[in-house]
Design an enzyme around this catalytic site. Structure first.
Site, PDB file in Angstrom:
ATOM      1  N   SER A   9       0.815  -1.216   0.000  1.00 50.87           N
ATOM      2  CA  SER A   9       0.000   0.000   0.000  1.00 50.87           C
ATOM      3  C   SER A   9       0.844   1.259   0.000  1.00 50.87           C
ATOM      4  CB  SER A   9      -0.892   0.012   1.243  1.00 50.87           C
ATOM      5  OG  SER A   9      -0.091   0.113   2.414  1.00 50.87           O
ATOM      6  N   CYS A 101     -13.117  -5.354   0.612  1.00 48.36           N
ATOM      7  CA  CYS A 101     -11.855  -5.181  -0.113  1.00 48.36           C
ATOM      8  C   CYS A 101     -10.950  -6.383   0.097  1.00 48.36           C
ATOM      9  CB  CYS A 101     -11.160  -3.902   0.328  1.00 48.36           C
ATOM     10  SG  CYS A 101      -9.692  -3.489  -0.647  1.00 48.36           S
ATOM     11  N   GLY A 125       0.387  -6.800   4.904  1.00 39.06           N
ATOM     12  CA  GLY A 125       0.842  -6.247   6.169  1.00 39.06           C
ATOM     13  C   GLY A 125      -0.194  -6.306   7.267  1.00 39.06           C
ATOM     14  N   CYS A 200     -10.705   4.484   2.041  1.00 35.27           N
ATOM     15  CA  CYS A 200      -9.828   5.041   1.014  1.00 35.27           C
ATOM     16  C   CYS A 200     -10.558   5.823  -0.062  1.00 35.27           C
ATOM     17  CB  CYS A 200      -8.969   3.940   0.394  1.00 35.27           C
ATOM     18  SG  CYS A 200      -9.889   2.722  -0.573  1.00 35.27           S
TER      19      CYS A 200
END
Length: 359
Positions: A9, A101, A125, A200
């Protein structure tokens, strides 16, 4: 040497995950998913999809000697995440786009792209752990050792096949500062970068403004009603309210009032005292069982979480003949909302999870 596809990301977590996989001897490929057609318009500084994020991910890959690609998944993201988000609010539910997502993008679209590239593992992560249980012969999803950062709640949809091919290197860390310290030691460009916080694709958290702009619709005013059906006033559109909300009604009451229900068919929003927010039972569908090979027909003891940051509550769970999962709590739980996920735990092991559909 096994190949690993690292979802990057641009943040410190995915960068350190990449470094750990590289150090462990994997042949690593870094990938950033392009999810928006107009990132400059839909991303804020606190989200994770800016051009700067992609630059940071590319810089980390260069530093670590990894190949780096950007995959364009904008069409898939709009269909599987944004449209589901909008539809949930329009139908009176409360969505969790991070779950969608993970389910449809990172561990479906990206998972399949990794297979095409010959990658054995998909790495992110996330703060969670994966283990194989020899006794049951099943892969287990477990909480992170860092309880404050644990993200197992948003990963409940992972299947056995996916769990066998995912790695979460950060799940073994007990403190986020350990991750930052490692990033500094490796001299990564984003070692001190702040964590992303916003959804986001929603600028500044204004989801109502986003939905109106995205759909081009005006959502009509309707009635605020009490628990006995009495009209209390007018609301500004059903998408403007969430279960448990206390403020923003433009009305005055002798006691605090909260959103306790929404009825899209009647275009009403029910306001009630806080005592009406508590429920002892919920029903869920689209359930993914992880630690159990078969859905339980008789009650099984678990602890359950009904929102990402909610405390776990002791409960019993069973499955009805039509597949509906029933969770009955020992103590009433506040502001349970349809559309959110209920995730079940046995200690630090995720038993399973699904979407709340009623009470």
């Amino acid at each position: 040497m096994d190949k690993a596809l690292i979802a990057m990301s641009g943040g410190v977590d995915s960068s350190v995950a990449a470094a750990l996989m590289k150090k462990a001897g994997y042949d690593c490929i870094g990938v950033t998913m392009k999810l928006h057609g107009e990132s400059a318009e839909v991303c804020s500084e606190r989200s994770c999809c800016t051009e700067k994020d992609a630059e940071d991910a590319r810089g980390v890959c260069f530093k670590l000697g990894m190949k780096y690609y950007v995959f364009n998944f904008t069409g898939d993201f709009e269909k599987e995440v944004i449209n589901r988000f909008v539809s949930a609010y329009e139908t009176g539910c409360t969505p969790n786009p991070c779950i969608d997502c993970n389910r449809y993008m990172k561990f479906d679209r990206l998972f399949r792209r990794g297979e095409e590239l010959g990658c054995k593992y998909i790495v992110t992560g996330h703060y969670a752990r994966v283990e194989f249980d020899e006794k049951s012969g099943r892969w287990l999803l477990k909480k992170s050792l860092n309880a404050q950062k644990d993200q197992s709640y948003v990963l409940y949809s992972l299947t056995q096949e996916q769990l066998a091919h995912v790695k979460f290197p950060l799940g073994e860390f007990t403190d986020k500062e350990q991750v930052r310290a490692l990033a500094q030691e490796l001299d990564l460009v984003n070692a001190d970068k702040k964590d992303s916080q916003d959804i986001c694709f929603v600028p500044d958290g204004d989801y109502v403004g986003f939905i109106r702009k995205y759909t081009g619709k005006e959502y009509p005013e309707g009635d605020f009603i009490g628990i006995n059906g009495e009209i209390l006033g007018r609301h500004k559109g059903i998408i403007c309210y969430t279960i448990g909300q206390r403020k923003g009604f433009g009305l005055s009451f002798p006691q605090p009032m909260y959103v306790s229900a929404k009825n899209p068919a009647e275009n009403t929003v029910t306001l009630a005292p806080e005592s009406e927010l508590y429920k002892t039972e919920l029903r869920a569908r689209d359930f993914n069982w992880i630690s159990l090979a078969e859905p339980p027909k008789a009650p099984v003891r678990v602890s359950a979480r009904t929102r990402y940051h909610a405390k776990e509550a002791e409960a019993s769970v069973w499955t009805e003949e039509d597949g509906t999962v029933v969770v009955r709590f020992d103590e009433p739980q506040r502001a349970i909302a349809s559309g959110q996920a209920v995730v079940l735990y046995d200690g630090d092991v995720v038993v399973g999870g699904g979407t709340i559909v009623g009470f």
